[in-house]
Design an enzyme around this catalytic site. Structure first.
Site, PDB file in Angstrom:
ATOM      1  N   ASP A 147    -100.136 137.705 107.125  1.00 24.71           N
ATOM      2  CA  ASP A 147    -100.850 138.944 107.466  1.00 24.71           C
ATOM      3  C   ASP A 147    -102.355 138.744 107.333  1.00 24.71           C
ATOM      4  OD1 ASP A 147    -100.547 142.087 107.764  1.00 24.71           O
ATOM      5  OD2 ASP A 147    -102.064 141.725 106.214  1.00 24.71           O
TER       6      ASP A 147
ATOM      7  N   CYS B 131     -77.877 162.509  76.739  1.00 23.31           N
ATOM      8  CA  CYS B 131     -79.269 162.844  77.030  1.00 23.31           C
ATOM      9  C   CYS B 131     -79.988 161.638  77.630  1.00 23.31           C
ATOM     10  CB  CYS B 131     -80.019 163.232  75.745  1.00 23.31           C
ATOM     11  SG  CYS B 131     -79.282 164.575  74.799  1.00 23.31           S
TER      12      CYS B 131
END
Length: 491
Positions: free
Chosen positions: A441, A34
């Site tokens: 940037d 699981c």
């Protein structure tokens, strides 16, 4: 993490979804495995065994739980955070390389012997490349069985199985049901069938939280007309795939991303799903990212306002790299216009009955063969663009899921006209390096100044070391301080 038994037991007992995909719980009394958040009553600790991958649990003889469907867990974030041999191999296996080229093909792409790869993957995931590929084929088969009306023989072929017998045996072994029983069970959960056999609808899970605004906003605002669009609350794009092409429709929803894939060849399903997950950064660990960035008092308010930011990536690294060059020193609108002209003139036409997508972005080989004088851009950028296209077309430069990030950076920087901004932008969006940082940037520098951070690239880079290894996420938070369409969901 699966070796930390006490921590795993606590995660299972608290049904903590944050650990889904990090490890898998196998129950020795039921022979079922699981995800940690399985809704059933947790087993006794002495009956739990933990595995690092679904493939390892399957190889040990456990079958997948029918309740929590562990094969549909988010992927482990480790494989997109790293660029070592194991991580590169896992990304290539997810892209279907073993099914298409075998383990020798995987070794050739990575530059290692099959024995070295096997040893490394077993050490990290408890299973070798064949077992990992088999687990992926089982998941692909389940998706096709449950979401399409394809005959089982076609499902087996599309999922990558060599024979009907191998398909039947694997499905029964992994899911505890025959293919027909799996389809009948799915039919009881849904009322509608897909419209065509080439279309698959599914949910893409992720680790919460997820902040969709900049993720989908960025993709929509920078989308190239003809290959991308925002339509009725969903981002749509065309994809060039190993056996054909596809159109992905991705929609933010509560607790998952709705995904509809229209494929010309269903053998590309696993690769298409993998690329969509990478595009949206769905295997990220937001708690780890936000926890580190929030430790900086200047970033903490930004993280608090928008927990779970993701880094928008790409479904085609080569395409993005070429578009990054088109975007050098021009506005977003100008870059889109340039790219749209290339698409119209040189892209491969596609049909899209559901919207306005018309082409695949041109392949690097097609662009490398063009007369540079026909490209409507400055001469220096034209030289950069053609050199990049040629490097990508020759496979000399690899930006794909199995690429070496540092080597790719060095090769990009050696191309004429490729500077730090272009290298780090490609590293962030195409390579998927979570620590890529665009210090030069303009938007990053303006945001840094407004927050009281250094604004010169060298000083800002030094200051950003406190954000490692998540600097690409810091960039998303810095960009979000500006008023730009990339920061908000389209209307």
């Amino acid at each position: 993490m699966h070796n930390d038994v006490d921590r795993c037991v606590r995660a299972v007992q608290s049904k903590d979804a944050r650990f889904d995909g990090w490890f898998f719980t196998a129950v020795t009394t039921t022979r079922i495995y699981c995800r940690p958040s399985c809704p059933v009553v947790p087993p006794k600790p002495q009956n739990m065994t933990f595995y690092p991958s679904a493939a390892a649990a399957q190889q040990a003889g456990f079958r997948a739980c029918k309740r929590c469907r562990p094969d549909a867990s988010p992927g482990s974030p480790r494989w997109n955070e790293r660029a070592d041999l194991a991580a590169r191999a896992v990304r290539l296996i997810a892209d279907g390389v073993v099914d298409r080229e075998g383990v020798p093909g995987l070794g050739a792409r990575l530059g290692y012997s099959t024995r070295q790869i096997e040893r490394q993957l077993v050490a990290e995931l408890g299973a070798g490349p064949l077992a990992l590929a088999r687990a992926q084929r089982a998941q692909t088969a389940r998706l096709l069985i449950e979401t399409t009306p394809l005959p089982m023989g076609e499902v087996a072929f599309a999922a990558g199985f060599a024979s009907i017998r191998a398909f039947n045996d694997t499905v029964r072994e992994v899911f505890g049901l025959s293919p027909s029983e799996l389809r009948a069970r799915a039919a009881g959960r849904t009322r509608s069938a897909p419209a065509t056999t080439g279309t698959v609808s599914l949910r893409l899970p992720y680790r919460a939280p997820l902040f969709p605004d900049n993720l989908f906003g960025h993709l929509a605002a920078t989308g190239v007309p003809g290959t991308e669009e925002w339509r009725e609350g969903a981002y749509r794009c065309t994809m060039r795939l190993p056996n054909g092409h596809g159109i992905a429709t991705l929609r933010p929803a509560d607790g998952h991303i709705g995904c509809r894939l229209a494929l010309t060849d269903l053998r590309d399903l696993a690769a298409a799903v993998s690329r969509c997950r990478r595009l949206l950064d769905l295997d990220a660990d937001p708690e780890a990212v936000d926890g580190l960035l929030a430790g900086d008092p200047l970033l903490a308010p930004l993280v608090e306002r928008a927990p779970g930011r993701r880094v928008p990536h790409t479904v085609d690294p080569a395409e993005f790299a070429l578009r990054a060059v088109l975007g050098q020193q021009v506005s977003t609108a100008s870059a889109r216009t340039l790219a749209a002209r290339l698409v119209t003139a040189h892209g491969t036409p596609v049909e899209d009955p559901e919207g306005g997508l018309t082409h695949l972005f041109p392949a690097p080989g097609d662009l490398a063969a063009l007369d540079p004088e026909t490209l409507a851009m400055p001469r220096t950028r034209r030289r950069t663009f053609t050199a990049l296209a040629a490097a990508l077309a020759s496979a000399e430069l690899d930006l794909g899921p199995g690429s070496d990030w540092q080597r790719a950076r060095e090769q990009l920087a050696a191309l004429p006209g490729v500077g730090p901004w272009t290298v780090e932008t490609i590293a962030m969006r195409a390579l998927g390096d979570p620590d890529a940082f665009t210090a030069t940037d303009l938007g990053v520098r303006l945001a840094a100044g407004a927050l009281g951070l250094p604004t010169t690239p060298a000083a800002l880079t030094r200051r950003s070391r406190a954000w490692q290894p998540w600097r690409a996420y810091a960039v998303q938070h810095l960009w979000a301080t500006g008023d730009h369409a990339i920061n908000r969901l389209p209307a």
